[in-house]
Design an enzyme around this catalytic site. Structure first.
Site, PDB file in Angstrom:
ATOM      1  N   ASP A  21      -8.804  19.021 -14.834  1.00  0.00           N
ATOM      2  CA  ASP A  21      -9.025  17.613 -15.178  1.00  0.00           C
ATOM      3  C   ASP A  21      -8.675  17.483 -16.655  1.00  0.00           C
ATOM      4  OD1 ASP A  21     -10.119  15.186 -16.067  1.00  0.00           O
ATOM      5  OD2 ASP A  21     -11.727  15.236 -14.585  1.00  0.00           O
ATOM      6  N   ARG A  57       0.831  -1.215   0.000  1.00  0.00           N
ATOM      7  CA  ARG A  57       0.000   0.000   0.000  1.00  0.00           C
ATOM      8  C   ARG A  57       0.857   1.253   0.000  1.00  0.00           C
ATOM      9  NH1 ARG A  57      -1.585   1.512   4.576  1.00  0.00           N
ATOM     10  NH2 ARG A  57      -2.168  -0.558   5.307  1.00  0.00           N
ATOM     11  N   LYS A  68      -9.293   6.347 -19.226  1.00  0.00           N
ATOM     12  CA  LYS A  68      -9.696   6.794 -20.557  1.00  0.00           C
ATOM     13  C   LYS A  68      -8.490   6.742 -21.507  1.00  0.00           C
ATOM     14  CE  LYS A  68     -13.398   7.418 -18.142  1.00  0.00           C
ATOM     15  NZ  LYS A  68     -13.710   8.659 -17.512  1.00  0.00           N
ATOM     16  N   TYR A 114     -17.299  16.379 -15.263  1.00  0.00           N
ATOM     17  CA  TYR A 114     -17.701  14.976 -15.134  1.00  0.00           C
ATOM     18  C   TYR A 114     -18.717  14.830 -13.987  1.00  0.00           C
ATOM     19  CZ  TYR A 114     -17.129   9.953 -14.412  1.00  0.00           C
ATOM     20  OH  TYR A 114     -17.339   8.622 -14.271  1.00  0.00           O
TER      21      TYR A 114
END
Ligand SMILES: *Cc1c(COP(=O)(O)O)cnc(C)c1O
Length: 390
Positions: free
Chosen positions: A184, A58, A209, A111
């Site tokens: 973004d 992690r 994307k 978004y």
């Protein structure tokens, strides 16, 4: 040893950085492609004797480090952090930068998930939200003059209306008010637009994307230069744990190597399609920044090196839009965008269902195309057949 890390990688061309940054060959075997490190834990040379700082999966993983190095190099940045999704990256950034009572000034067609995260999750923890049309800098200046926000958050080109915001102008307005300016950059990708170089403070990506590019891995990233904010976000990445898994990180790295080629093809085909649809009387409107009639065309031409692969169009009415969206064959009806395959989306009921009835609602007669890298003649024929069936 071909060391492609570090500052000299920033001087190389974009394509070189995409292929080589963080991708030094494996020193043990000479393998040209670095191995995918699945191990969750790392042997210590005596208590606390960590090799290269790796302790537990992690907190750090070499495959994730390789991706983060590559992501930072793409935008000539000091730092990048890779997360399990775009929204996980956004959440880490917002919590690193904000305190209860702080406010975010948000673009009016960001978004839907970003709006949902702010309004329905962080809103419950005292974070406030105001929405403005970021492509109108006078409106942004007026909103900031009314009350200075802590964050100004924009998507350009925006989703699904493809509005273009002047990043340099917005950064000046935001910085004058002491706000952090966040872009973004999912739609353009670093291959077409470099927001940090234009003055933004932080770039957010859904690597799901274009960066991943093959619709086979969900991920997100933050890219930034500020050391203190990086440390805060990195702490949250570790303390909350929304990290990229090793295979996810590796798939994203592999996708990035062809990003520049893909973006060129997406842009060329989208331009052809946008021009073709604009000339069709059955299409009421086409939104694509590559069209000379688009209100943001000149601005996009100056701050982007290509217009991208997303085209939105409006049909006669909602019924026609729905019928059209359901009748293409190559363009598959599915959420998401940015993959090699062409996708069709009906935003009102699919990607933007969560903002229905809000100030971010989209036109009901609108469909959004994510133009893939197939042969463009086949894509044009597919769209024509769907139009003929209306
Ligand atoms: C998909 C998307 C997100 C969210 O990313 P996930 O990887 O789905 O969490 C954020 N911003 C934009 C512009 C997106 O398209």
């Amino acid at each position: 040893m071909s060391d492609t890390h570090g500052s000299d990688s920033r001087e190389r061309g974009f394509g070189t950085r995409a292929v080589h940054a963080g991708q030094s060959f494996d020193p043990t075997t000479g393998a040209v492609i670095p191995p995918v490190h699945f191990s969750t834990t790392y042997a210590q040379d005596g208590i606390g004797g960590l090799r290269q700082g790796y302790e537990y999966g992690r907190s750090g993983n070499p495959t994730r480090t390789a991706l983060e190095t590559q992501l930072a190099a793409l935008e000539g940045a000091q730092h990048a952090l890779s997360f399990s999704s775009g929204l996980a990256a956004e959440d880490a950034l917002l919590r690193a930068a904000l305190a209860p009572g702080d406010e975010v000034l948000l673009g009016n067609d960001v978004y839907g998930g970003t709006y949902r995260l702010l309004s329905r999750v962080l809103g419950g923890w005292g974070v406030k939200l105001r929405v403005v049309d970021m492509s109108d800098l006078d409106a942004v200046a007026a909103a900031i003059a009314e009350r200075a926000p802590q964050i100004v958050w924009v998507e350009t080109p925006s989703n699904p209306m493809l509005r273009i915001t002047d990043i340099a102008g917005l950064a000046r307005l935001g910085h004058d008010a002491g706000a952090l300016v966040v872009v973004d950059n999912t739609f353009a990708s670093p291959a077409l637009q470099q927001p940090l170089a234009l003055g933004a403070d932080v770039v957010v990506h859904s690597t799901t994307k274009y960066l991943g590019g093959h619709s086979d891995v969900v991920g997100g990233a933050l890219v930034l230069n500020d050391d203190a904010l990086y440390e805060k976000a990195k702490f949250l990445q570790f303390a909350v744990g929304a990290v990229s898994g090793p295979l996810d990180a590796w798939l994203t790295t592999r996708g990035i190597k062809t990003l520049e080629l893909r973006m060129r093809r997406h842009s060329e085909s989208a331009q052809r399609i946008a021009e073709h649809l604009s000339a069709d009387p059955r299409v009421a409107a086409v939104h694509y920044p590559g069209l000379p009639g688009h209100p943001g065309h000149a601005l996009a031409a100056s701050q982007m090196s290509g217009f991208g692969g997303i085209v939105s169009l409006e049909l006669a009415d909602a019924a026609a839009a729905r019928r059209f969206a359901e009748s293409t064959r190559l363009f598959q009806l599915a959420e998401s965008l940015g993959g090699v395959e062409s996708l069709m989306n009906y935003p009102d009921e699919m990607t933007h269902a969560s903002v229905r009835g809000t100030e971010l609602a989209v036109p009901e007669r609108l469909v959004r195309l994510s133009v893939g890298i197939e042969s463009v003649e086949d894509l044009l024929a597919d769209l024509d057949a769907a139009l003929a069936g209306l």
